[in-house]
Design a protein around this motif. Sequence first.
Motif, short mmCIF file in Angstrom:
data_model
loop_
_atom_site.label_atom_id
_atom_site.label_comp_id
_atom_site.label_asym_id
_atom_site.label_seq_id
_atom_site.Cartn_x
_atom_site.Cartn_y
_atom_site.Cartn_z
N GLU A 1 -17.64 91.21 49.81
CA GLU A 1 -16.63 91.06 50.86
C GLU A 1 -15.55 90.05 50.46
O GLU A 1 -14.37 90.25 50.76
CB GLU A 1 -17.30 90.66 52.17
N TRP B 1 -10.00 83.30 61.90
CA TRP B 1 -10.02 84.64 62.47
C TRP B 1 -9.13 85.59 61.65
O TRP B 1 -9.42 86.78 61.52
CB TRP B 1 -9.51 84.61 63.92
N LYS C 1 -24.10 87.47 63.78
CA LYS C 1 -22.96 86.56 63.79
C LYS C 1 -23.35 85.29 63.05
O LYS C 1 -24.55 85.00 62.89
CB LYS C 1 -22.52 86.24 65.22
N GLU D 1 -14.11 80.79 56.13
CA GLU D 1 -15.10 81.25 57.12
C GLU D 1 -14.78 80.78 58.54
O GLU D 1 -15.36 81.27 59.51
CB GLU D 1 -16.50 80.78 56.72
N ARG E 1 -22.70 84.60 52.97
CA ARG E 1 -23.28 85.11 54.22
C ARG E 1 -24.73 85.55 54.05
O ARG E 1 -25.55 85.39 54.97
CB ARG E 1 -22.45 86.30 54.72
N THR F 1 -16.24 81.90 62.06
CA THR F 1 -15.85 83.14 62.73
C THR F 1 -16.31 84.37 61.95
O THR F 1 -16.74 85.35 62.54
CB THR F 1 -14.33 83.20 62.91
N ARG F 2 -16.20 84.30 60.62
CA ARG F 2 -16.59 85.44 59.79
C ARG F 2 -17.00 84.92 58.42
O ARG F 2 -16.18 84.37 57.69
CB ARG F 2 -15.44 86.43 59.64
N GLU F 3 -18.27 85.06 58.11
CA GLU F 3 -18.76 84.69 56.80
C GLU F 3 -18.73 85.91 55.88
O GLU F 3 -18.72 87.06 56.34
CB GLU F 3 -20.18 84.12 56.91
#
Length: 254
Positions: free
Chosen positions: A169, A120, A155, A117, A146, A162-164
């Motif tokens: 997913e 990037w 966000k 998570e 998430r 940066t990205r959960e």
Amino acid sequence: MTDVTAGEVPCLPLTGERTLPGVSHENYWFRRHEAAYLDLLRHCADAVVLEAGCGEGYGAKLIAERAARVVALDYDAFTAAHVGAAYPELAVVRGNLASLPLRTGSVDVVANLQVIEHLWNQEEFVAECVRVLRPGGRLLMTTPNRLTFSPGLDKPHNPFHTRELAPDELHELLDVPGLRVEALTGLRHGPRLLGLDAALGGSIIQAQVDVVLSGGGWSPELLAAVTSVRSEDFDLTADDLDTSLDLVAVAVRA
């Protein structure tokens, strides 16, 4: 790649990006992470293991109790120096997770717990895991769910993330050529923690968040509850993944 040798142990500061052992008000998060490590240790027996994103190093130390050899890798120089000094039984290197400093097909297991998570370039990292794993080797990955960690937000709630990922997913991220998702489970509160949730107004997590956001002190009741948490207070199950706290994935190299 930078090799790190043992020496004086530098103290790691709490930044909000990682948890540390032996800190009373961090104990809930430490035990939550430890529970996943303990569940995944069975995949590391007598194996050559890369922990990609080792943080403080306590997880790599746990793995080293079962594995034949553990390479603990982190990008941050100060963190890598700490791990090399605190855990001399580990082979510690500094390197980028998007370009792992290991030979192709050189490890049996890649462990990546509570790290994806922060990246990037998640797809690049998974591709690198496929490259360095031997056929039949395993990628072990955990990450906050998430759907429960940052519910309804555009966000991540944590500024270091940066990205959960939601369960589908994470499965999609690992369902790539060269990998097969063997298991996807979710970590959640067991009966004792559910009792603490109820005693603290509904959520031991939210009670801790409220203290941090308010800048106030810890009540004796909350601190006692947090310090009492143990790894066995968490359950892992494949049921109802969308409501789990953390996701735990095992993928096999073809």
